[in-house]
Scaffold this active site. Sequence first.
Site, PDB file in Angstrom:
ATOM      1  N   ASP A  97       0.804  -1.215   0.000  1.00 54.73           N
ATOM      2  CA  ASP A  97       0.000   0.000   0.000  1.00 54.73           C
ATOM      3  C   ASP A  97       0.839   1.269   0.000  1.00 54.73           C
ATOM      4  OD1 ASP A  97       0.779  -0.893   2.557  1.00 54.73           O
ATOM      5  OD2 ASP A  97      -0.833   0.205   3.564  1.00 54.73           O
ATOM      6  N   GLU A 164      -0.478  -2.281   5.238  1.00 53.22           N
ATOM      7  CA  GLU A 164       0.507  -2.148   6.317  1.00 53.22           C
ATOM      8  C   GLU A 164       0.400  -0.782   6.967  1.00 53.22           C
ATOM      9  OE1 GLU A 164       3.935  -0.846   8.397  1.00 53.22           O
ATOM     10  OE2 GLU A 164       3.437  -0.085   6.406  1.00 53.22           O
TER      11      GLU A 164
END
Length: 439
Positions: A97, A164
């Site tokens: 991400d 994350e």
Amino acid sequence: MMRILWTGVAALALTMPAAAQDLGGEVQKQMPSLMNIYKDLHANPELSFMEVRSAGVLAAEARKLGFEVTEKVGGTGVVAVLKNGPGPVVLVRADMDALPVVEQTGLAGASKVRVTTKEGVETGVMHACGHDTHMTAWVGTARLMAANKDKWSGTLVMIGQPAEERGAGARMMLADGLYTRFPRPQYAIAFHDAAGFPAGMIGYTPGYALANVDSVDILVKGLGGHGAYPQATKDPIVLASRIVTTLQTLVSREISPLDSAVVTVGSFHAGAKHNIISDEARLQLTVRSYTDEVRAKLLDGIARIAKGEAIAAGIPDDKMPVVTVEKDEFTPAMFNTPDFTQEMAGFLKTRFGEKRVMQMPPVMGGEDFSRFSREENKDIKSLIIWVGGVPQAEFDAAKKEGRTLPSLHSPFWAPDAPAVISTATEALTAMAMNLMPKK
């Protein structure tokens, strides 16, 4: 094209011990193709929980190499398994991400992506934490492991992890059966690019390496009214201000100076007009620690202080502050298995040379890679290493001029991607092969 600084990589290669030349040479042959993947990922970042395209890139690359690939694990997660005879199971992870940051590097190939978040906020999107280098090195590692099956024996489990940055992805993948649907590892390894030291250097930290991360919201209630008649109100802004200042004593007076702790109030929202006393204020905190004991003291202290200051301000029982710990975004401290870390550090020093591998102090950042070897998974040996990303020339100039370099999450963060990717690819591949020797 993105900035490519091959000079530093070439210089590092010259210092590489002879035993590592073969693998290092294979990495360099892959670099043109890997840089194309990196540029694509960098230009097309995706926020947490939205990593559909990024996951597709990883899944497609792994399938071409003969991995058994499963998508949509824990949301957008990817699990790629390569079985290669008897031996240990080794997990290699990359996070996917990006962040809601408008890129300001000024480089060709910079992200121009804009999205509207689930909260309805329009924002730019950028890989300001370097997860694009993580994914690219993941692909490089998969390629080298598949190409060198004659040199290792065991099972390789490679995962592309979502979310994350929200502290949720690892938990979601585990909850979706990561260790029951797929081979359970004896070892888990990963890397993170670093904005504090030169590109191509490797850092390691035995034991606690990154912190527990808690997000805490405090709703401070009051009695609103006219700003000209404060005596008829209970001002939540004054109360919230007292809470903010008293919170500072948690670290300075209640936690041992030998223990690490952080309580930061990152957001304070209240009121809408000059002459109106609001009836509420909202605080958002980030709380950092290493041990479970210090974490509990901090969270209990926050609740106690909020209530105590409200009582001192004469707030009635039905308007006590509401303290909420965001459990879904909690990230447990990253604990690198000490003996395993020292073993791998020694191995990396043999491959890369003593000068390129250094022990680093722990930091108060967070990383949910910790979940893969914590809680019920404590028998799994785990290690996350740092790979420096600061171009050497920029590092030297900043040191000479006494200026601060861009940090991770900065809109100006622009790592020396070739050095990060080549170093991480070689390090992860070498460690995995070392852990799964051919009998």
